[in-house]
Design an enzyme around this catalytic site. Structure first.
Site, PDB file in Angstrom:
ATOM      1  N   HIS A 188      49.885  22.139  34.316  1.00 33.80           N
ATOM      2  CA  HIS A 188      50.784  21.888  35.552  1.00 33.80           C
ATOM      3  C   HIS A 188      52.277  21.584  35.351  1.00 33.80           C
ATOM      4  CE1 HIS A 188      51.112  20.404  39.851  1.00 33.80           C
ATOM      5  NE2 HIS A 188      51.878  19.511  39.233  1.00 33.80           N
ATOM      6  N   GLU A 429      45.185  48.034  37.653  1.00 38.28           N
ATOM      7  CA  GLU A 429      44.984  46.962  36.754  1.00 38.28           C
ATOM      8  C   GLU A 429      43.797  47.129  35.587  1.00 38.28           C
ATOM      9  OE1 GLU A 429      45.378  42.808  38.926  1.00 38.28           O
ATOM     10  OE2 GLU A 429      44.163  44.260  40.192  1.00 38.28           O
ATOM     11  N   ASP A 453      46.895  42.078  33.784  1.00 39.58           N
ATOM     12  CA  ASP A 453      45.509  42.404  33.791  1.00 39.58           C
ATOM     13  C   ASP A 453      45.309  43.526  33.098  1.00 39.58           C
ATOM     14  OD1 ASP A 453      43.679  40.275  34.751  1.00 39.58           O
ATOM     15  OD2 ASP A 453      43.963  40.652  36.899  1.00 39.58           O
ATOM     16  N   CYS A 500      54.352  45.255  39.469  1.00 41.44           N
ATOM     17  CA  CYS A 500      54.337  43.534  39.975  1.00 41.44           C
ATOM     18  C   CYS A 500      54.040  42.820  38.891  1.00 41.44           C
ATOM     19  CB  CYS A 500      53.576  43.641  41.243  1.00 41.44           C
ATOM     20  SG  CYS A 500      51.914  43.942  40.951  1.00 41.44           S
TER      21      CYS A 500
END
Length: 543
Positions: A188, A429, A453, A500
């Site tokens: 985080h 992917e 991926d 992307c």
């Protein structure tokens, strides 16, 4: 001067005084109690108070860091309400006639050890969450507000690690950089640093007992080095580089409004990736030509039930209207693997990265898929919306998608709901999709290559495992050849192909992608202008 080599998670240079954050060492004693029922009531009241605090933290985080990053507090609320957790605490109090503090601490240890021992990395990460919520309950039981990080001037925060509940309470205007001894690139703290756009290091082997508040320090987020009390020469060098970076940012602002065209006239679509509506401001600030990837799964995360068609429609409609005719490519939900929603009921998988995720969930549970598609088609009447489907590996998947989309169109037509027919694209992917891309290109309007991926599946390397960083090589020759093959087959069928994934923002590869014929790059908003500069300076005829 002392130097510590950490791992950079966000670049840039920060210079200032440090604030050493160390949690209080909580010693929980086991105490026999006579009033067991009274102790159970103490626990329930503390749990309710902790739940209220988490709700307030969620609302605060929602305003400051967006829905995706705030979702962790809803997850903590769900865990705090978990029957197994609460039954364990209450059972220890009843059967052992002990104080609530001891029962909470024992349950925390037992559950965190259980999660840490699991094979699934997502579940392993829940160990830290159990400790965090337990610490919150213990703090309430002890009658304290917990540790507060307050400082009168901007500081570099130095800590062992930071929990979401700790970072969200920070005055963000007074944080120059984060440096932690532990943590991962997906922690985080790292996510928050990227959101705030400040330097951050993890895995930095600094002894917190030696470091002192008010010490002057410098963080080089480019090299991953923390300097404690840097000498004059080092400090001046860092200040010079900091000034250069600021000047570069100012220069890039002059590129706003320019077209993304190479010297030899090749036009590139330069779009932005977003996770929720709060990212739209950054998209506009950085002058992106559109949205190349709207990660719709973040609408599903941090909830305890499926978002309704109306809820989704309002979000997609707002994004489409805000972008005012610019392309908005929305990816259908990519739940699974490292993005889990308990209410989907997927269950534990031996290999979640190759399990029930993304388009596989949609095709196996068409009722969920149709709800999202109805919302997307309705939103298409309010802007230039396109739909993109993740993790395609087979032709039959596309054909089944088209059948379901046709059903949605018919339902909307019958109910006289306005819509257009959005462009339909797929993410490339998997190696399988690359190898049959010539056939896939005949079925869709565009390709978007998800390099994260694609790299993972091509190299057989878990991209979530920090121990394998040396083996995760996004610009591996095999990956680059797959990109080239995908682009060539797209052009052969008369459709465009973009990137992307994270690789699209790698400025050392931009010219290579232009030479390959890549038509579109979709990146984080902050990467748009640096890429535009390279595009404007490139002549693909000479590459």
């Amino acid at each position: 001067m002392q130097e510590y080599q950490g791992k950079a998670v966000f670049g840039g240079i920060a210079i200032g005084k440090i604030f050493v954050y160390q949690k209080d060492e909580r010693q929980v004693k086991r105490t026999k109690v006579d009033d067991v029922e009274g102790e159970l009531i103490r626990y329930q009241e503390a749990r309710e108070s902790a739940d209220k605090q988490l709700g307030e933290l969620y609302e605060k985080a929602l305003l400051e860091v967006g829905e995706a990053n705030a979702a962790i507090f809803q997850i903590h609320q769900m865990m705090l309400g978990d029957d197994d957790y609460n039954e364990s605490v209450e059972n220890i109090i009843r059967t052992q006639s002990v104080n609530a503090e001891y029962a909470v601490a024992s349950t925390s240890d037992n559950f965190s050890q259980m999660f840490a021992a699991m094979d699934d990395e997502y579940m392993q990460a829940r160990a830290a969450d159990v400790k965090d919520i337990s610490e919150r309950v213990l703090t309430v039981l002890g009658g304290s507000d917990g540790n507060k990080m307050t400082f009168s001037e901007p500081v570099i925060i130095l800590a062992d690690d930071l929990a979401p509940s700790e970072t969200v309470q920070l005055d963000k205007e007074k944080v120059l950089a984060f440096v932690t001894v532990h943590g991962t690139v997906n922690s985080h703290t790292a996510i928050l640093a990227r959101t705030m756009g400040i330097p951050a290091l993890i895995g930095t082997p600094v002894d917190l007992s030696v470091a002192r508040n008010e010490q002057v320090a410098a963080v080089d987020g480019n090299t991953g080095i923390l300097y404690l009390e840097p000498d004059d020469e080092t400090l001046q060098g860092l200040k010079d580089r900091q000034q250069e970076e600021q000047e570069k940012r100012e220069m890039l602002k002059l590129l706003r409004g320019r077209e993304n065209v190479t010297i030899d006239g090749k036009e590139i679509m330069l779009y932005a990736n977003i996770g929720d509506m709060k990212d739209l401001a950054a998209v506009m600030q950085n002058d992106a030509g559109g949205i190349g990837l709207f990660r719709s799964e973040f609408i599903y995360l941090g909830r305890d039930n499926y978002p309704t068609e109306e809820e989704q429609f309002q979000i997609y409609k707002t994004v489409a209207e805000t972008m005012a005719g610019k392309k908005v490519i929305i990816r259908t939900l990519d739940i699974g693997a490292d993005k889990q929603c308990e209410y989907f009921g997927i269950g534990q998988e031996e290999n979640p990265a190759m399990g029930l995720r993304a388009i596989r969930i949609c095709l196996m549970r068409p009722e969920i898929f149709k709800t999202q598609l109805r919302a997307l088609y309705r939103a298409s009447a309010y802007g230039n919306v396109a739909i993109m489907y993740p993790l395609i590996s087979n032709l039959w998947e596309i054909r089944r998608i088209k059948e379901i989309a046709k059903e949605v169109e018919q339902e909307l037509t019958l109910t006289e709901i306005e819509f257009t027919r959005p462009q339909q694209g797929i993410m490339i992917e998997t190696p399988a999709a690359v190898m049959i891309s010539e056939e896939l290109a005949k079925e869709v309007d565009f390709f978007s290559i998800g390099t994260n991926d694609l790299t993972q599946y091509t190299l057989a390397v878990d991209r979530q495992n920090p121990e394998l960083d040396a083996f995760y090589e996004p610009n591996h020759p095999a990956v680059m050849r797959m990109i080239q093959m995908t682009v060539d087959n797209a052009h052969k069928a008369g459709i465009w192909a973009g990137i992307c994934g994270e690789l699209g923002a790698d400025t050392t590869l931009t010219k290579d992608f232009l030479a390959m014929g890549v038509d579109e790059l979709s990146v984080s908003p902050g990467s748009v202008l640096p890429l535009r500069k390279i595009i404007l300076e490139t002549d693909t005829r000479s590459i």
